[in-house]
Design an enzyme around this catalytic site. Structure first.
Site, short mmCIF file in Angstrom:
data_model
loop_
_atom_site.label_atom_id
_atom_site.label_comp_id
_atom_site.label_asym_id
_atom_site.label_seq_id
_atom_site.Cartn_x
_atom_site.Cartn_y
_atom_site.Cartn_z
N ALA A 189 12.24 -10.51 -30.86
CA ALA A 189 13.04 -11.70 -31.11
C ALA A 189 13.46 -12.26 -29.75
O ALA A 189 13.42 -11.54 -28.75
CB ALA A 189 14.27 -11.32 -31.92
N GLY A 195 10.90 -7.24 -32.90
CA GLY A 195 10.39 -8.16 -33.92
C GLY A 195 8.89 -8.36 -33.81
O GLY A 195 8.24 -8.74 -34.80
N GLU A 209 7.50 -5.58 -35.73
CA GLU A 209 7.84 -5.83 -37.14
C GLU A 209 6.89 -6.88 -37.73
O GLU A 209 6.46 -6.77 -38.87
CB GLU A 209 9.31 -6.27 -37.25
CG GLU A 209 10.26 -5.12 -36.93
CD GLU A 209 11.71 -5.56 -36.80
OE1 GLU A 209 12.00 -6.43 -35.97
OE2 GLU A 209 12.55 -5.02 -37.54
N GLU A 228 15.08 -1.93 -29.83
CA GLU A 228 16.36 -2.62 -30.07
C GLU A 228 17.58 -1.81 -29.65
O GLU A 228 18.57 -2.36 -29.19
CB GLU A 228 16.47 -3.01 -31.55
CG GLU A 228 15.56 -4.16 -31.98
CD GLU A 228 14.18 -3.70 -32.44
OE1 GLU A 228 13.80 -2.56 -32.12
OE2 GLU A 228 13.48 -4.49 -33.10
C1 3H9 Z 1 14.43 -7.78 -31.59
O1 3H9 Z 1 13.25 -7.98 -31.55
C2 3H9 Z 1 15.22 -7.73 -32.88
C3 3H9 Z 1 14.31 -7.72 -34.05
O2 3H9 Z 1 14.41 -6.50 -34.71
C4 3H9 Z 1 14.56 -8.86 -35.00
C5 3H9 Z 1 15.96 -9.12 -35.41
C6 3H9 Z 1 16.17 -10.11 -36.52
N1 3H9 Z 1 13.55 -12.52 -25.40
O3 3H9 Z 1 10.94 -8.07 -18.21
P1 3H9 Z 1 10.20 -9.15 -17.55
C7 3H9 Z 1 12.08 -12.61 -20.49
S1 3H9 Z 1 15.31 -7.54 -30.18
C8 3H9 Z 1 13.80 -13.44 -24.44
O4 3H9 Z 1 10.61 -9.53 -16.18
P2 3H9 Z 1 7.83 -7.52 -17.58
C9 3H9 Z 1 12.81 -11.92 -19.36
O5 3H9 Z 1 14.19 -12.16 -19.42
C10 3H9 Z 1 14.09 -7.66 -28.88
N2 3H9 Z 1 13.37 -13.30 -23.16
O6 3H9 Z 1 8.62 -8.89 -17.57
C11 3H9 Z 1 12.13 -12.54 -18.16
O7 3H9 Z 1 12.72 -13.82 -17.97
P3 3H9 Z 1 12.94 -14.40 -16.49
C12 3H9 Z 1 13.26 -6.45 -28.78
C13 3H9 Z 1 12.64 -12.23 -22.88
O8 3H9 Z 1 6.41 -7.90 -17.61
C14 3H9 Z 1 10.70 -12.75 -18.63
O9 3H9 Z 1 10.75 -12.73 -20.05
N3 3H9 Z 1 12.38 -6.56 -27.62
C15 3H9 Z 1 12.35 -11.26 -23.83
O10 3H9 Z 1 8.35 -6.62 -16.52
C16 3H9 Z 1 9.75 -11.68 -18.16
O11 3H9 Z 1 10.29 -10.40 -18.52
C17 3H9 Z 1 12.73 -6.07 -26.42
O12 3H9 Z 1 13.76 -5.49 -26.25
C18 3H9 Z 1 12.82 -11.45 -25.16
N4 3H9 Z 1 12.55 -10.56 -26.14
O13 3H9 Z 1 8.22 -6.82 -18.96
C19 3H9 Z 1 11.74 -6.29 -25.33
N5 3H9 Z 1 11.62 -10.27 -23.24
O14 3H9 Z 1 11.57 -14.47 -15.88
C20 3H9 Z 1 12.42 -6.79 -24.09
C21 3H9 Z 1 11.47 -10.66 -21.96
O15 3H9 Z 1 13.60 -15.72 -16.73
N6 3H9 Z 1 11.50 -7.13 -23.03
N7 3H9 Z 1 12.08 -11.83 -21.74
O16 3H9 Z 1 13.84 -13.41 -15.79
C22 3H9 Z 1 10.91 -6.19 -22.26
O17 3H9 Z 1 11.05 -5.00 -22.46
C23 3H9 Z 1 10.08 -6.67 -21.11
O18 3H9 Z 1 10.47 -7.97 -20.82
C24 3H9 Z 1 8.55 -6.68 -21.36
C25 3H9 Z 1 7.84 -7.40 -20.17
C26 3H9 Z 1 8.06 -5.23 -21.43
C27 3H9 Z 1 8.20 -7.41 -22.62
#
Ligand code: 3H9
Length: 705
Positions: free
Chosen positions: A63, A106, A109, A129
């Protein structure tokens, strides 16, 4: 259909591409777009099956985390992805999700609501999450146990670690590993299964049968230990357990209830603050992205002590060859044997292969001379914490190093400008303060001197990332961000034992607050001799007549340096397990009596207030002086360098959650009791209260916030 989701035809197969850079998060428009595309593909008679894939580097990473704050503040309605996922699951034509990069939260999911999943080698899937203080909120806790089994689902939802593609296939989360072109492989797979009756995950109950309740009890025990104080891991376990007790729809309703409870918790706000903070600290106002970091291919370190050895491991682990120099053979052998033992322990625990250990060791060259230092792109000084010694080393390095070589000091508190003054190139000098053990701790405090060039700062920040660290930029002052704040924190802990609390009580109160360890336990771990040496360096700057802790110098005079000598604030056995030290207790009592300090019973609340508000007050000063760029930089420093509980968001975020007016009121009380030299409130804190603002609002408008 919004541009975020595109539908194209590959003959009889529809391909839905999610294109929402950078990580294809399920932001507004994406789930709607997917549902519309599925319906459109369903209505097209030529289409026999549907493939869904992410554009760019990844499938859906979850999400859109930025939306959660808006939901909590009421500016956006609650997020309900279930109806969109139902459209996928109820599609009459098989839907195949093709996963590359990551399918997280998500994203997984969404993938699980499809009928089949194919996955590229190197891809990862997970329900992270809990790391945001949340639980899966779009059926993840109900669908994952149906695919992967209850045991694995509990682990993935409660711990939040991702799993690799191969494991996803072996667990049944994915149906096939696709080597080579993922889209072509997914289209071929879809053709193979077109016309088959497509399995709905929500109807696959076989893996839920005969679940042993012991799984949940054991998981709760683990979660209480691992995520001490956190509510989300326990909520995640409750939700997965519901999958084994309730029909799918009721299980989803229970999940939604638990998800919302977590979403509206302060813990989730704190962890989301930390998530974005980790990324914000890399953005430095005034240093444009156009400044290219220098390439670091070879490093050299002066000093093979605890810090030097750990830093050498950090470079070697990142694939960078590194020379380590010591002044005598005995110290060099000792340092290298510690490095060797550290790697061997990792191999014995199965965390590292023997081959990787050998490769890493081969990148470290121990020596007694400066040979090869003229080839290094960066030289890190990690010698004794004395200005005279450091200046001597830097003047030697200045003669040997290439003009474009960065000269970094690992000092934890000394003046970078004074160190730089021993060289002819202050623009190339910077602080790279690693935290002990340097090969483990994530924080790298990068300290800019008055003349440090933007290129050198940008290089240190980029290098931090390459070394697997979280680099935070600090200004130059005594102790920079981290140790400047830790000084009043430790001071209060030490005053409290003089006033009547026991060492154990002080440690326990802060441990219960959530700190990784109590302040005096931390002091024993870092070594009382280290702070002793720093006190000597700064003695001349102390204001006369201000109360100082009495006991640390006395302990050092008795060579009680903490863990390394087996005695300090506590006693330590051969396994470094602490126990109360009656001699230290006696020393504390005697010193307090001689100084006329009244001993009294002290409540844990007072211990926490005094230690934590000492951090906050100094943090506010650091902000007002511009030593930290934003309050988030202080929070990240404390989360990654000092074991502050992530679910409290860091000291400044914590102050915001308590309310800055309440924090100020308590500091004013402490000022009345202990005097302005110790407790005068920071002007910035007073200012924020006067204007009804918070530390978070102080950050607003600054680059990266
Ligand atoms: C969820 O899904 C709840 C569900 O159950 C549904 C509920 C109803 N959203 O980390 P990076 C941005 S909760 C918005 O530097 P990498 C990040 O801020 C979510 N933004 O890259 C950054 O922005 P900026 C569950 C996001 O290659 C840019 O993307 N998911 C999100 O080192 C690049 O990110 C997670 O917890 C997001 N979901 O790593 C996953 N994700 O350039 C969280 C990233 O402006 N994300 N951004 O600073 C991660 O673990 C890592 O970002 C990922 C990439 C591994 C994906």
């Amino acid at each position: 259909m919004p541009d975020l989701v595109k539908l194209s035809l590959h003959d009889d197969i529809a391909v839905i591409t999610i294109d929402n850079p950078p990580v294809n998060a399920l932001g507004p428009g994406v789930p709607e777009g997917i549902a519309e595309a599925i319906k459109a593909a369903g209505a097209n008679e030529k289409i026999r099956a549907i493939v869904m894939i992410g554009a760019g580097q990844t499938f859906i990473a979850g999400a859109d985390i930025r939306e959660f704050g808006k939901i909590v503040s009421g500016t956006r309605p609650r997020l309900d992805l279930s109806p969109y996922l139902r459209v996928i699951e109820d599609a009459r034509k098989p839907v195949v999700v093709a996963i590359h990069g990551t399918a997280l939260g998500g994203g997984l999911e969404t993938a699980m609501s499809a009928h089949y999943r194919v996955i590229a080698p190197g891809a990862q899937v997970g329900q992270p999450e809990v790391k945001l203080g949340l639980i899966p909120g779009a059926g993840g806790t109900q669908r994952l146990p149906r695919l992967a089994g209850v045991l694995k689902a509990v682990e993935m939802c409660a711990v939040g670690e991702s799993i690799k593609a191969e494991e996803a296939v072996s667990l049944g989360i994915a149906d096939r590993l696709i080597e080579g072109d993922l889209l072509a492989g997914a289209v071929a797979f879809a053709r193979e299964f077109a016309g088959h009756s497509a399995p709905k995950t929500r109807e696959r109950n076989e893996k839920l049968q005969a679940t042993n309740p012991v799984i949940f009890a054991a998981a709760r025990d683990q979660a209480r230990k691992r995520g001490r104080g956190m509510i989300a891991p326990l909520a995640a376990i409750d939700a997965v357990e519901a999958a084994t007790q309730l029909p799918f729809d009721e299980g989803c309703a229970r999940e939604a209830e638990l998800f919302n409870k977590c979403l509206f918790s302060t813990q989730s706000k704190a962890l989301i603050h930390a998530f974005f903070g980790e990324r914000t600290v890399a953005k430095i106002p005034g240093i444009p992205k156009t400044i290219k970091p220098l390439e670091i291919r070879r490093a050299a370190i002066v000093g093979a002590g605890t810090m030097g050895g750990g830093i050498a491991m950090t470079y070697a682990n990142a694939g960078i060859p590194v020379i380590v120099k010591e002044t005598n053979k005995e110290a060099l052998d000792r340092g290298i044997s510690t490095v060797h033992n550290n790697y061997a322990t990792s191999v014995a625990k199965g965390r590292l292969s023997q081959q990787s250990m050998d490769e890493r060791l081969s990148r470290i060259t121990p020596q007694l001379s400066y040979d090869g230092f003229d080839q290094a792109d960066i030289i890190v000084e990690a010698v004794f914490e004395s200005m005279a010694v450091k200046k001597q080393v830097f003047s030697e390095l200045d003669k040997i190093a290439r003009p474009d070589c960065i000269l970094a000091s690992n000092t934890s508190s000394l003046d970078i400008d004074e160190i730089a003054s021993a060289t002819s190139r202050p623009d190339m000098v910077i602080g790279n303060h690693f935290f002990s053990p340097a090969n483990v701790m994530r924080l790298l405090e990068v300290v800019r001197g008055r003349e440090t060039s933007s290129e050198v700062i940008a290089t240190s920040m980029a290098l931090g990332k390459k070394l697997g660290k979280i680099a935070v930029l600090a200004g130059n002052c005594r102790g920079f961000i981290g140790n400047r704040m830790v000084a009043p924190y430790l001071r209060e802990a030490q005053f409290l034992v003089e006033e009547g609390a026991s060492v154990e009580q002080v440690n326990q109160a802060l441990y219960d607050f959530g700190m990784a360890m109590g302040p005096l336990a931390m002091d024993d771990l870092t070594g009382l001799d280290v702070s002793y040496a720093i006190r000597r360096e700064f003695e001349r700057l102390e204001k006369p007549g201000v109360r100082k802790p009495l006991v640390p110098d006395l302990l050092c005079e008795q060579r009680r340096f903490g863990q390394k000598t087996g005695r300090g604030w506590s006693k330590y056995d051969a396994n470094r397990q602490p126990s109360p030290d009656p001699e230290t207790a006696e020393l504390i009592e005697r010193s307090a009596r001689q100084a006329g300090i009244a001993r009294r019973k002290i409540a844990s609340d007072e211990i926490v207030d005094r230690c934590i508000y000492a951090l906050v007050n100094e943090g506010a000063r650091i902000l007002e002086e511009g030593i930290a760029l934003r309050s988030i930089d202080i929070d990240i420093t404390y989360l990654y360098g000092y074991g502050f509980p992530a679910w409290r968001g860091g000291p400044m975020f914590y102050a915001d959650t308590v309310g800055v007016h309440r924090v100020l009121a308590r500091i004013e009380e402490l000022e009345k009791e202990h005097g302005p030299d110790l407790w005068a409130p920071a002007a910035l804190l007073q200012n924020l209260v006067a204007r009804d603002r918070s530390f978070a609002s102080f950050d607003e408008g600054k680059e990266g916030s």
